[in-house]
Write a protein that holds these residues in place. Sequence first.
Motif, PDB file in Angstrom:
ATOM      1  N   ARG A  88       0.835  -1.201   0.000  1.00 50.14           N
ATOM      2  CA  ARG A  88       0.000   0.000   0.000  1.00 50.14           C
ATOM      3  C   ARG A  88       0.866   1.246   0.000  1.00 50.14           C
ATOM      4  O   ARG A  88       1.705   1.446   0.887  1.00 50.14           O
ATOM      5  N   LYS A  89       0.692   2.076  -1.010  1.00 54.08           N
ATOM      6  CA  LYS A  89       1.438   3.321  -1.063  1.00 54.08           C
ATOM      7  C   LYS A  89       0.771   4.325  -0.130  1.00 54.08           C
ATOM      8  O   LYS A  89      -0.408   4.193   0.164  1.00 54.08           O
ATOM      9  N   LYS A 142      -6.524  -5.241  -4.079  1.00 50.33           N
ATOM     10  CA  LYS A 142      -5.846  -4.425  -5.091  1.00 50.33           C
ATOM     11  C   LYS A 142      -6.815  -3.440  -5.733  1.00 50.33           C
ATOM     12  O   LYS A 142      -6.514  -2.253  -5.910  1.00 50.33           O
ATOM     13  N   GLN A 143      -8.003  -3.944  -6.045  1.00 50.49           N
ATOM     14  CA  GLN A 143      -9.000  -3.082  -6.676  1.00 50.49           C
ATOM     15  C   GLN A 143      -9.388  -1.918  -5.764  1.00 50.49           C
ATOM     16  O   GLN A 143      -9.562  -0.789  -6.213  1.00 50.49           O
ATOM     17  N   ARG A 148      -9.012   3.862  -4.479  1.00 52.95           N
ATOM     18  CA  ARG A 148      -8.578   4.920  -3.564  1.00 52.95           C
ATOM     19  C   ARG A 148      -7.633   5.879  -4.279  1.00 52.95           C
ATOM     20  O   ARG A 148      -7.791   7.097  -4.227  1.00 52.95           O
ATOM     21  N   ASP A 149      -6.669   5.295  -4.981  1.00 56.35           N
ATOM     22  CA  ASP A 149      -5.679   6.135  -5.638  1.00 56.35           C
ATOM     23  C   ASP A 149      -6.292   6.949  -6.770  1.00 56.35           C
ATOM     24  O   ASP A 149      -5.767   7.987  -7.156  1.00 56.35           O
ATOM     25  N   SER A 198      -4.271  -3.411   7.371  1.00 64.70           N
ATOM     26  CA  SER A 198      -3.415  -3.365   6.183  1.00 64.70           C
ATOM     27  C   SER A 198      -3.983  -2.481   5.076  1.00 64.70           C
ATOM     28  O   SER A 198      -3.240  -2.037   4.214  1.00 64.70           O
ATOM     29  N   LEU A 199      -5.273  -2.190   5.099  1.00 65.90           N
ATOM     30  CA  LEU A 199      -5.837  -1.390   4.005  1.00 65.90           C
ATOM     31  C   LEU A 199      -6.083   0.069   4.374  1.00 65.90           C
ATOM     32  O   LEU A 199      -6.008   0.946   3.517  1.00 65.90           O
TER      33      LEU A 199
END
Lengths: 509, 373, 322
Positions: A247-248, A445-446, A451-452, A469-470
């Motif tokens: 996660r960035k 991932k989706q 989010r991004d 983690s999310l």
Amino acid sequence: MNTALELKNVSKSFGLVKANKNINLAVEAGSIHGIIGENGAGKSTLMNIIYGMHRADSGEIHFGGQHVDVRSSADAIEHGIGMVHQHFMLVPTFTVLENVMLGTEGGLMLRDGRGAALERLLHLSETYNLKVDPHALVSDLNVGQRQRVEIIKALKGGAKVLILDEPTGVLTPQEADQLFEILKVLRDDGVSVLLITHKLSEIMDITDTVSIMRQGEMVGHRKTSETSPQELAELMVGREVLLEVDRKPAKPGEVRFSAKNLGYTNAQGVVELEDINFEVRSGEILGVAGVSGNGQTQLMETLAGMRHLTSGSLNILGTEVTAADQTDPRIIRDLGVGHIPEDRHTHGLVLNFEARENMILGFQDTGLAGDGKLFDYTAIQKNCEDKMAHYDVRPPNPRLNAKNFSGGNQQKIVIAREFSANPGVLLVGQPTRGVDVGAIEFIHKQLLELRDAGCAILLVSVELDEIMSLSDRIMVLCDGQNVGIIDSAKADRQTLGLMMAGQRQEAAA
Amino acid sequence: MSTPTPPLPRWADLILLPIINLFAAFFICGLIVLAIGENPIEALGVMIKGAFVYSGGLGYTLFYTTNYIFTGLAVALAFHCMMFNIGGEGQALIGGLGAALASFGLGVYLPAPLAIPLAVLGAFIAGGIWGVIPGYLQAKRGSHIVITTIMFNFLAASLMVYLLAGPMLEAGQQSPQTARLAESTLLPKMADMLRPLGINITSSPLNASFLIALGAMAVFYVLVWHTRLGFNIRSVGQNQEAAHYAGINVARTIIITMAISGGFAGLLATNEILGFNHKVVLNFTAGYGFTGIAVALMGRNHPIGIFLAALLFGALTQGGGELDFEFQSITREMVLLIQGMIILFSGALAYMFNPPLARMIAKFVAPKDPANG
Amino acid sequence: MADFLYQLLLSFDATLRIATPLMLCAMAGIFSERSGIVDISLEGKLLSGAFVAATVAALTGSAWLGLGCAMLAGIFMSLIHGFACITHKGDQVVSGVAINILASGLTIVLGIALFKRGGQTPSLPREDRFTPIEWWGVDMMDSVPVLGTIYRQLISGHNMLVYVALLAVPLTAFILYRSRFGLRLRAVGEVPEAVDSAGISVTWLRYRALIVGGALCGIAGAYLSIAQGGNFVREMSAGKGYIALAAVIFGNWKPLSAFMACLMFGFLEAATTRLEGVALPLIGEVPTQLMLAMPYVLTVLLLAGFIGKPRPPAAIGKPYHK
């Protein structure tokens, strides 16, 4: 040596689904034995077979070394098996005593056995510290108290084996600790405890031995002292697991969604949400943690318009919503809010509808269903085919009924539908419940991609790992109240655990 | 139940299973006829002849079929919304009232091309009102639709007895009935309609209402599977909570469904009142509303199925009448018995034959591995 | 005034006679519905009971045999209901409708086949029926004003089945609330899973509830055809089963409250016959249809929550799947 319970080659199918395949299991007398596996691995089915609620298609069950044909729960009870079900088996309109008496009334008239039953109840409650008022109505008890009644019921006949199916899902970590103390006392009294759970930490904390299930099969037996959470996790999912998500850091933008003094009181007058404040910005994920049943469902459904907030206000992409507004899911949706519901079977899908119909559920009034007055099935079919391809739904058959897809693919249908609408705000509930590992990674991932892309996401999950983690920030609910919001970088299990039990933290965000 | 059941292939589920259920119902009835001392095969022969072979028999059969199509569609539409409308009987009765009011009130002033649609609409709306009240009570007040519609059947019957024996009684009449309806609102007989086209059929009660029934079937099909309302109805029926989640107004959908369902039942009056009796008589619904349940169950809530089931019941009703003439100890009430059996087997016991049938087919189709585990 | 009281007394007397089959069927409905099985087939069981009672009594000359067979007939219909909705998990309402239509057809078909009288059974001689029982000391009590009349008219002088019905109510309440069977019955109608996990068979428990209900409906049927009347007439149950069901709902699935509802519905009907054509002060003449429709109106209003709040058994109507 001394085996309390042994299963040999037990199999069970429901229709075409093989819930249990050739299960072998041996449980030592006077031990705590864990059964771990993901949701849907077949743990509950297996326990229901031992307890006689289901009948095995083949295989043998031995109690205390003796082969027994378990045809009903009566047979199991007679052989000293007690069970605390995941969903409590209590009659809410009865008193505690009546619930405990049910099945062992001690005579044709209730009068005959009431005294003895009361004595037995008080004795058990004394011995194992299971405090509960025998004359209270079960409907008036809280979850913890109800569980105690269930344990008393399971023990009343002098059980030699006690099965507990996911007993901590509804408890705070502290209540769970109390429960574990009780289990240890029982073990020391010679009772074998079978603990069913999908939580690794519980297995490591309390069990002596553990068996691991995956997709209906028993994939391993270990001494708890000789295994590690990593190994158990690998056995559960069948391959190496990355417990971390790549996660960035978030790049939060403007506030898209906020709640101010939000409250919800249900029709019976019970306050279920009180004074909730938060805001979610574009490009970030706000996680909502808490023991299940502490208001998460009510929060999600209130935000989605499925329940009417009773106090405070919401601001959704610039639109103010107060208790005076009669919101409904249609209005909220039209404001640009997407919603992955917590329970896809009850809310997210119509199981008897074809996939293509489910792919327009909630969008039936939009162009997705055709431009004219009548449905355009060519467009509906095309829409479904495209989304199935993009989100890798298998099998990619728009005419198949939703109920015939696996859990993960059902969830993908919901996700495909909600994500494709490009929501400005997304409410996500239990995104990976009952979903296989491959799909979990895909879904995570989706979510991060969305989010991004700038979506404001509110994520509710009972899986603390998933939240940690999310999420970029984490809000903790306890008893319908916001205990605090902390930055996920600063959150650890210890802190969150205490907050979930209701200890307020200085808001760090 | 230990052995797992493979799912039934679609053709078996849609065709074979209903036929087996039907056969079971007839078989038991046959046994009862046998016990009475008559020959069941002979009885069946008499009924088939009466329904299809005798001159005019087919006309009567289709006349009854029309009734069953209306009540079958009424029950089926409600079923799509998972509502059990047992109130077809009452809704049809009130439909008769609506047709009569439209006929007496407006029909007398208008020519047939205007008056007939108004009378038909009157029947539809009145039936709809009798359906929409239970619908509203279910949707908004949580009263159970089954009980409420049962009560509304009795209320409709009481109301009609009161009106037909009182305010609407034809002057000088003893038996409770209204005066003859306005001529311009009466539906033409099928025989009269076809004669100008050069087609001569035996005169029978069969009238233009049959065409209305066929139209209603088409409307039903488009409504349920090709409109947004139909999607909403089916969503609410299959999963109310998912429908709510999807932004569908569940209460409103239930209310609309019950209104249309009641309207379909009300249309029965177009056949019985506008097309045949030409006045409102007591109990003209004669149990068609209840049989609509059997029709919908057998027809699997699909217009084609409903038509076939309605035809079956129409034939039974017409053929059953012949029993009176041909036999000493069996009469038209035999049909009631058959109806009851059909509801039992194709409704309540619908899936009794499912597991054995599925196992047999599985064995037949894939004989290599019949045993499991 | 005395005349008015006497009229009232006669109304009460009629109320009791009308309410008897309602009471029996309502108790039957309570057994069935408290166990979680919707029972709109009370009507059909009542009708079957009436037919079998009259037929057997006519063929054997024994009212007692008639009563026994009527109970068996009710039980048989219950077993069909159970076979469909317990064993095969069919829809309970559909099954109920089927039984009602079956009963209607079967009684006429068999009646015509047996007696060739258009569906009626032969009229029974008095000694083959359940006749009114004169209680001890009625003549002696006559000398006591008011009480004597009450004793003669209201308490004494009914046939045995009326007393059976009156006994059935406290007995039902006693079984439901005091016995092991009752505890389990109430539990299975609320949370069948709890009963199953306690090692009790849900299936057998529900079957027993239906069997008891069938027997009670059979008694009610016998009351219609060989106690109150002297033969069976087509469709003689005439909706009484549905009124009994309404009484069950009106009484919130509780025996004593349902009993009161039966009395109220009975009184309404009794009053209707007495008030026909009579103008009441203030109200004027009440249409008889309105009076007769009152049970239905009241039940609809109750179900809609306008009078009190009904609380049906939680698991009612849902087949039990393991």
